[in-house]
Design a protein around this motif. Structure first.
Motif: not given
Length: 372
Positions: A113, A128-130, A193, A196-197
């Protein structure tokens, strides 16, 4: 005149094929196929279809090895697929994607990512994903009861990634307390998660449309359906035509329902005749004395009381519920709610028990007033 026109069309098509390099044609066609498989992967990821995702991933890997595909967009899509594969296997800690076997799937997903930072326009979405990857990499270890591996995950992230200090302090306190259902972990859950992805994939597909083959296939399917619907009904025999109209209308509606096809249907029907259609065949031959003795011995052994007792003993092998399994059941109901037995089975190891067994055990605990 018609023959001459056909000859001209054939000559024109052959001349156009000869004028263009076949390598260029294969590059464009393989790019379309790769785009199609990319959209299929995104779709199976959104639906959470694990088996279909793995099948599409194997096809995508085979197509991505084509030498003619050297565009940056295709490399970017292969990175996204690698990221999705790691997230799909995020809760399976024994799956290895890196040479280092200690690197778990979500840890590897965070590395992939970070290389996709330029592909994400929204910086807040990328951050946010991190953060969700960092938190869930630790949370999954705590869910599996591996506190030591959770602390090693924290150290790994601090060495290799730009790890926020506040986030590290919060996660370290959660790991020391070993609180699997801490409010901080529940706020940054695995479902969040995935959602969000999915929003990232929607934005990426809007910016980079990859649905050329899907649109072409839908046109062909729609045209074939319209042709089948427009065909006139065949005239039947006089004996059959004497049936009422209601039955014929039902038959036509059933035929129309059968003609509908799914775009991404992966299962191939078995073309061989089923076992039920085969006629039974009986062969008669004379048995020797040895064979006759063996048959009689088998029958006597099967009908013996010792054999029956052994069968009864094999059937009656109830599995005992340990306090640890009851603890898993209580934690699962606390997290997912009563009735979601299939989700609880995914989170914990119940030693081969089914959802109905969990439901029955929960009723026993309710009657014993061991749970509220």
């Amino acid at each position: 005149m018609e023959c001459e026109n056909k000859e001209e069309l054939v000559s024109d098509s052959s001349s156009t094929i000869e004028s263009v390099s076949f390598l260029q044609v294969t590059a464009v066609a393989s790019g379309w196929m790769l785009d199609f498989m990319f959209v299929s992967l995104c779709r199976s990821f959104k639906e959470g279809n694990f088996d279909e995702f793995n099948e599409n991933l194997s096809v995508f890997q085979a197509l991505s090895q084509c030498k003619s595909l050297e565009e940056a967009a295709h490399k970017e899509k292969s990175l996204i697929c690698a990221f999705l594969a790691r997230v799909m296997h995020g809760k399976q800690l024994d799956v290895v994607f890196e040479e280092d076997e200690s690197v778990m799937p979500l840890m590897s997903a965070a590395t992939v990512w970070s290389s996709l930072e330029n592909s994400v326009e929204d910086e807040s979405l990328f951050k946010n994903i991190t953060v969700l990857l960092f938190v869930q990499a630790v949370a999954v270890c705590l869910e599996k009861g591996q506190r030591a591996s959770a602390s090693s995950v924290l150290k790994w992230f601090e060495k290799r990634h730009a790890f926020p200090r506040n986030l590290g302090v919060k996660l370290s306190t959660v790991v020391t307390k070993a609180e699997t259902y801490h409010p901080f972990l529940m706020n940054f859950s695995f479902n969040r998660l995935l959602e969000t992805i999915q929003s990232f994939l929607d934005n990426y597909l809007k910016k980079n449309p990859s649905d050329f083959l899907i649109k072409a296939a839908t046109k062909i399917v729609q045209s074939s359906q319209s042709i089948k619907d427009s065909k006139p009904v065949e005239v039947q025999d006089s004996t059959v035509s004497e049936k009422p109209k209601e039955t014929t209308q039902k038959e036509t509606t059933q035929k129309n329902k059968k003609t509908k096809c799914k775009l991404l249907y992966t299962k191939i029907p078995d073309l061989w005749t089923p076992e039920t259609m085969k006629k039974p065949c009986v062969s008669v031959r004379r048995l020797s004395r040895n064979e006759l003795c063996q048959l009689t011995m088998r029958k006597t052994l099967e009908n013996s009381p010792l054999k029956k007792n052994e069968k009864h003993k094999k059937r009656k092998t109830p599995k005992k519920w340990t306090p640890q399994l009851d603890k898993y059941l209580k934690e699962g109901v606390k997290r997912h709610g009563q009735g979601n037995w299939s989700r609880i089975l995914l989170d914990y190891d119940f030693e081969g028990r089914t959802g109905t067994m969990l439901k029955d055990r929960w009723r026993v605990l309710l009657r014993a007033h061991k749970v509220g």
